[in-house]
Scaffold this motif. Structure first.
Motif, mmCIF file in Angstrom:
data_model
loop_
_atom_site.group_PDB
_atom_site.id
_atom_site.type_symbol
_atom_site.label_atom_id
_atom_site.label_comp_id
_atom_site.label_asym_id
_atom_site.label_seq_id
_atom_site.Cartn_x
_atom_site.Cartn_y
_atom_site.Cartn_z
ATOM 1 N N THR A 207 -13.394 -7.574 9.427
ATOM 2 C CA THR A 207 -12.248 -6.636 8.939
ATOM 3 C C THR A 207 -10.964 -6.470 9.349
ATOM 4 O O THR A 207 -10.389 -6.937 9.024
ATOM 5 C CB THR A 207 -12.624 -5.098 8.973
ATOM 6 O OG1 THR A 207 -14.203 -5.342 8.343
ATOM 7 C CG2 THR A 207 -12.247 -4.421 8.491
ATOM 8 N N MET A 208 -11.121 -6.789 10.877
ATOM 9 C CA MET A 208 -9.781 -7.314 11.262
ATOM 10 C C MET A 208 -9.350 -8.201 11.001
ATOM 11 O O MET A 208 -8.001 -8.555 11.113
ATOM 12 C CB MET A 208 -10.256 -7.250 12.860
ATOM 13 C CG MET A 208 -9.111 -7.128 13.869
ATOM 14 S SD MET A 208 -8.793 -5.762 14.444
ATOM 15 C CE MET A 208 -10.108 -5.213 15.892
ATOM 16 N N TYR A 211 -9.138 -7.743 5.952
ATOM 17 C CA TYR A 211 -9.400 -6.732 5.226
ATOM 18 C C TYR A 211 -8.096 -5.898 5.913
ATOM 19 O O TYR A 211 -7.312 -4.823 4.958
ATOM 20 C CB TYR A 211 -10.645 -5.698 4.927
ATOM 21 C CG TYR A 211 -11.309 -6.689 3.996
ATOM 22 C CD1 TYR A 211 -11.560 -7.043 2.670
ATOM 23 C CD2 TYR A 211 -12.242 -7.009 5.385
ATOM 24 C CE1 TYR A 211 -12.091 -7.254 2.084
ATOM 25 C CE2 TYR A 211 -13.517 -8.268 4.254
ATOM 26 C CZ TYR A 211 -12.788 -7.701 2.719
ATOM 27 O OH TYR A 211 -14.372 -9.140 1.919
ATOM 28 N N ILE A 212 -8.374 -4.996 6.965
ATOM 29 C CA ILE A 212 -7.038 -4.453 7.979
ATOM 30 C C ILE A 212 -5.522 -5.072 7.241
ATOM 31 O O ILE A 212 -4.693 -4.288 7.134
ATOM 32 C CB ILE A 212 -6.973 -4.674 9.307
ATOM 33 C CG1 ILE A 212 -8.337 -4.200 9.736
ATOM 34 C CG2 ILE A 212 -5.794 -4.249 10.058
ATOM 35 C CD1 ILE A 212 -8.606 -3.381 11.350
ATOM 36 N N ALA A 215 -4.269 -4.188 4.485
ATOM 37 C CA ALA A 215 -4.545 -2.823 3.749
ATOM 38 C C ALA A 215 -3.178 -2.694 4.489
ATOM 39 O O ALA A 215 -1.962 -1.584 4.130
ATOM 40 C CB ALA A 215 -5.441 -2.269 4.525
ATOM 41 N N HIS A 216 -2.689 -2.695 5.859
ATOM 42 C CA HIS A 216 -1.110 -2.478 6.293
ATOM 43 C C HIS A 216 -0.249 -3.282 5.032
ATOM 44 O O HIS A 216 0.472 -3.054 4.766
ATOM 45 C CB HIS A 216 -1.353 -3.491 7.107
ATOM 46 C CG HIS A 216 0.460 -3.179 8.629
ATOM 47 N ND1 HIS A 216 1.173 -4.322 7.686
ATOM 48 C CD2 HIS A 216 0.542 -2.729 8.805
ATOM 49 C CE1 HIS A 216 2.589 -3.926 8.554
ATOM 50 N NE2 HIS A 216 1.854 -2.802 9.557
ATOM 51 N N ASN A 221 -1.391 2.982 4.752
ATOM 52 C CA ASN A 221 -2.410 3.338 6.272
ATOM 53 C C ASN A 221 -3.129 4.237 6.755
ATOM 54 O O ASN A 221 -3.411 3.665 7.945
ATOM 55 C CB ASN A 221 0.312 4.135 6.685
ATOM 56 C CG ASN A 221 0.933 2.903 7.166
ATOM 57 O OD1 ASN A 221 0.269 1.775 6.878
ATOM 58 N ND2 ASN A 221 1.808 3.301 6.511
ATOM 59 N N TYR A 224 -5.584 1.731 7.311
ATOM 60 C CA TYR A 224 -5.123 0.895 8.088
ATOM 61 C C TYR A 224 -5.548 0.848 9.610
ATOM 62 O O TYR A 224 -6.043 0.020 9.910
ATOM 63 C CB TYR A 224 -4.112 0.378 7.713
ATOM 64 C CG TYR A 224 -3.232 -0.502 8.515
ATOM 65 C CD1 TYR A 224 -3.049 -1.469 9.162
ATOM 66 C CD2 TYR A 224 -2.310 0.346 10.297
ATOM 67 C CE1 TYR A 224 -2.574 -2.115 9.856
ATOM 68 C CE2 TYR A 224 -1.969 -0.541 11.070
ATOM 69 C CZ TYR A 224 -2.197 -1.865 11.115
ATOM 70 O OH TYR A 224 -1.342 -2.693 12.465
ATOM 71 N N ARG A 225 -5.563 2.293 9.562
ATOM 72 C CA ARG A 225 -5.747 2.924 11.183
ATOM 73 C C ARG A 225 -7.677 2.883 11.083
ATOM 74 O O ARG A 225 -7.623 2.529 12.271
ATOM 75 C CB ARG A 225 -5.294 4.646 10.848
ATOM 76 C CG ARG A 225 -3.388 4.045 11.045
ATOM 77 C CD ARG A 225 -2.722 5.454 12.166
ATOM 78 N NE ARG A 225 -3.087 6.039 10.830
ATOM 79 C CZ ARG A 225 -1.924 6.611 9.844
ATOM 80 N NH1 ARG A 225 -0.665 5.930 9.746
ATOM 81 N NH2 ARG A 225 -1.652 7.794 8.870
ATOM 82 N N LEU A 227 -9.508 1.550 9.447
ATOM 83 C CA LEU A 227 -10.195 -0.026 9.796
ATOM 84 C C LEU A 227 -10.356 -0.100 11.156
ATOM 85 O O LEU A 227 -11.269 -0.552 11.564
ATOM 86 C CB LEU A 227 -10.087 -0.300 8.763
ATOM 87 C CG LEU A 227 -11.017 -0.329 7.592
ATOM 88 C CD1 LEU A 227 -10.003 -1.329 6.560
ATOM 89 C CD2 LEU A 227 -12.259 -0.128 6.843
ATOM 90 N N GLN A 228 -9.155 -0.139 11.609
ATOM 91 C CA GLN A 228 -8.717 -0.449 13.045
ATOM 92 C C GLN A 228 -9.979 -0.043 14.139
ATOM 93 O O GLN A 228 -10.546 -0.626 15.141
ATOM 94 C CB GLN A 228 -7.667 -0.552 12.752
ATOM 95 C CG GLN A 228 -6.120 -1.518 13.192
ATOM 96 C CD GLN A 228 -4.728 -0.941 13.475
ATOM 97 O OE1 GLN A 228 -4.328 0.244 13.644
ATOM 98 N NE2 GLN A 228 -4.238 -2.382 13.724
#
Length: 761
Positions: A207-208, A211-212, A215-216, A221, A224-225, A227-228
């Motif tokens: 994911t990091m 996918y993140i 999303a970014h 956003n 993005y946030r 998932l982070q």
């Protein structure tokens, strides 16, 4: 169960009896082991779509809502009896994914794809059946979301890369694919707690890494946030808990500061006549952790844990509010960014400024309009949330479409899935620099991009024909890194062609894929020839006939997904496939077949397997490269390494780097020999230690020229006060004999203390 309304609420339990008679329900659910005879069957759980249909009724027509419910019934039937790790019925997952998509107000086709996104992968439903039931657009979306589990790959990494490639290419054709996929990943991350730690870390890392950043890149956003934060909590649970505790403890101490700032800013903006909505927000735990990690700070040193967002009504008021804030608190130098004039790659627009607030605390402010705020939170999904009445594409949509098109361009030029994913990951790097063309057009590039990346961003043909660059009207090397505000001009020539050395400094995926594609294309015949030689020798080692029967070729192509035998030869020639592994694969195909023809010696006994050395002439092109670390020349004992995407790299046998790499991966090394009648010159380095006398450099250079060698590079010590100076030359010679004669001549020069060949790289 009592249903409030057949149209607004459907449940998996309520329709169990009806589906039990269906032939489809006899299909064995995935991941559901049979229950022992003595154990009673579990009653299926209940998963209602009441909440989903309520959301959808706000913007879908009754006809569209009816189609969505049909997709739900089919998905529920396919997943009947299948349970999640948490014990919930599996259908609860597609419903949750569809609800996330409904929050973005995606259209009916996307919602249907969200409900059906696992039926092909888990229940072996064919695409043709989905086309028949729900139409081609929905089936194509579901196909783009489905993994390639039925194909056998050489490794888990290759399988993952191919799945990402399929998904990203589907996204390039229809961005709804990635929106549904991100919703799917978000729900999976929210429910990841039931997984074993190892699987949690693997999914969180994936994911990091992929996918993140996507999303970014699409400006999502909110996702993005979230998932982070979720990925951080599963990757580093102890750090996450420790930091959460520290932030909670500090929250009370900083509440007074936040209240004071909110009050003073609200009062000041109102007095200026600016209608603004002000929100105070706490930085995410991952944002704090990343700042601590990157800048080597303790938690107490991260002062700007709080930030403020100011949403105003007009574009002009953004800058008026900025001036008002700067009059209220002193701005920190170098901490102002205007993303309104120059938006980020994902369309994000805001003014960012960091001010020194009460008690000397740095405070970050973001200032934007309501429209900018919608794009900042929803990114490309804002296209569905707030459509233009005329259907025109916004700047964000145009930039997104351009990026998605670049994915298709990269795919056309890329050799395999791993390489494609490598290029895409490069382009997902979040930081950007903004440069200008000579006509003042703004070009956004990843941080670290070079003048050559700029050329390929303009057009592939411009990049291929680049010979020089000017940055801010001054000549500059092609490898020069670009900075914000640079004006870049590219000089081209129709006769120019990409160099393999360019791959060592280009930054963007488009540039890398274009260079590799060109090198593969122009040197295809060389790579095919080298690969054929290597495979023939590998087959000889196994006592197999190098002339393959047609039936063997057909089976080899089917199992290797290659289009032709020449493609396999080319892959071997550039190091993407190992000749010995391909030969063993062929041997496996020949088992129990009467096609094996052993190579026999004069006595009729099978010859022992021995691979003949590959003969090197130095004119093979980029399929054969002389290693720059030891720079072998004719007369040196040499060995060869097959490197991925570089072909055969030739080292001197006594090269220390070659020895280390050979110990790590001995299967990639083969014997090589110099050929005869080498009609070219070869690079090598020499070091000359001289007295720091007047004219010594000129005398040494003249002697090298008199010895019939060419100087292509020279370097020397910077310290002019020393008695001795070391000169380093890169010269071109014919062979070791020529080099020895040159070194004897240079050694006789007055002032030369020592001369030696440099093979340290």
């Amino acid at each position: 169960m009592n249903l409030t309304s057949p149209d607004s609420s459907l449940s998996s339990a309520a329709t169990t009896k009806k589906r039990a008679a269906s032939p489809r329900s006899a299909r064995k659910p995935a991941n559901t082991p049979p229950l022992p005879d003595h154990q009673p069957a579990l009653q299926p759980g209940v998963a209602s779509i009441t909440h989903l249909t309520t959301k959808l009724a706000e913007y879908l027509t009754p006809a569209e809502l009816k189609k969505v419910k049909e997709a739900y019934r089919f998905s529920d039937e396919m997943h009947l009896g299948q349970m999640r790790k948490s014990g919930e019925p599996y259908i609860s997952h597609p419903i949750a994914v569809a609800e996330i998509c409904a929050d973005w107000k995606l259209d009916a086709q996307a919602i249907m794809a969200a409900l059906l996104h696992d039926v092909m992968e888990d229940q072996d439903v064919k695409k043709d059946e989905l086309i028949e039931r729900f139409g081609a657009p929905v089936a194509t979306l579901v196909d783009g979301l489905s993994k390639l589990d039925k194909i056998e790959f050489q490794s888990q990494i290759e399988a993952q890369a191919e799945n990402f490639r399929k998904m990203l290419l589907a996204m390039a054709r229809d961005v709804r694919v990635i929106l549904v996929k991100l919703a799917d990943r978000l729900h999976n991350m929210r429910t990841l707690g039931v997984m074993i730690p190892e699987k949690k870390r693997r999914i969180a890392r994936e994911t990091m890494e992929v996918y993140i950043p996507i999303a970014h890149r699409l400006g999502l956003n909110n996702i993005y946030r979230e998932l982070q934060e979720l990925a951080f909590s599963h990757l580093y649970p102890l750090r996450h808990r420790t930091l959460a505790k520290a932030v909670k403890a500090a929250r009370g101490n900083r509440r007074e500061v936040v209240s004071k700032i909110l009050e003073s800013v609200s009062t000041t903006l109102a007095a200026t006549g600016i209608n603004a909505q002000i929100d105070g927000r706490e930085k995410s735990l991952f944002g704090i952790y990343r700042k601590m990690h990157n800048k080597h700070l303790s938690f107490s040193q991260v002062l700007d844990v709080y930030g403020f967002r100011i949403v105003v009504d007009t574009f002009a008021n953004c800058y008026l509010a900025l001036g008002t804030l700067h009059a209220l608190y002193k701005p920190m130098p170098g901490k102002f960014k205007d993303y309104i004039a120059i938006p980020k790659l994902n369309g994000y627009q805001s003014l960012h400024t960091t001010l020194i607030g009460p008690y000397g605390t740095p405070v970050e402010f973001q200032i934007r309009t309501q429209d900018m705020h919608r794009v900042a939170e929803s990114g490309v999904a804002a296209h569905w949330l707030y459509k233009d009445e005329e259907g025109n594409l916004s700047d964000l949509q145009q930039r997104t479409h351009a990026w998605l098109q670049s994915l298709l361009d990269i795919q056309k030029q890329t050799g395999d899935s791993a390489e494609f994913l490598e290029h895409v990951k490069v382009d997902l790097f979040p930081d950007s620099v903004y440069v200008f063309t000579p006509k003042s057009k703004i070009i956004a590039l990843p941080r670290g991009a070079t003048a050559l990346d700029f050329a390929y961003t303009i057009h592939t043909d411009v990049g291929d024909q680049t010979i020089a660059a000017k940055i801010n009207h001054e000549p500059a090397p092609l490898r020069t890194e670009l900075h914000n505000g640079d004006i870049v001009e590219i000089i081209t020539s129709p006769s120019s062609r990409p160099s393999p050395n360019w791959l060592s400094f280009v930054r963007t995926g488009k540039a890398r894929s274009a260079i590799r594609h060109h090198l593969r294309t122009i040197n295809l015949s060389e790579s095919v020839e080298l690969g054929q030689r290597l495979l023939s020798q590998a087959l000889a080692m196994l006592n197999l006939n190098p002339v393959l029967a047609p039936i063997v070729v057909d089976r080899l192509l089917n199992e290797s997904s290659a289009k032709s035998l020449d493609e396999i030869y080319a892959d071997i020639g550039v190091g993407k496939r190992m000749a010995t592994l391909v030969a063993r694969h062929i041997m496996g195909l020949l088992e129990n077949e009467p096609l094996v023809t052993p190579l026999l010696d004069m006595e009729g006994v099978a010859a022992p397997g021995k691979m003949d050395p590959v003969v090197i002439y130095g004119s093979e092109g980029v399929s054969v490269q002389l290693s720059p670390c030891c720079q072998p020349i004719p007369g040196d004992h040499i060995t060869g390494q097959l490197k991925r995407d570089q072909g055969l790299v030739v080292h001197a046998e006594d090269c220390n780097i070659a020895k280390r790499q050979r110990n790590k991966d001995p299967d990639r090394w083969i014997e090589v020999l110099w050929g005869e009648d080498l009609n070219r010159r070869f690079d090598c380095r020499i070091k000359v230690l001289v007295h720091n006398d007047k004219g010594i450099l000129a005398r040494v250079a003249a002697e090298i020229g008199d010895s019939d060698a060419n100087i292509i590079y020279v370097n020397m010590d910077d310290d002019k006060d020393q008695l001795m100076t070391q000169l380093i030359f890169t010269i071109q010679v014919e062979d070791r004999v020529h080099l020895a004669r040159l070194m004897r001549n240079v050694r006789r020069i007055r002032g030369v203390t020592r001369i030696l060949r440099d093979r340290t790289g």
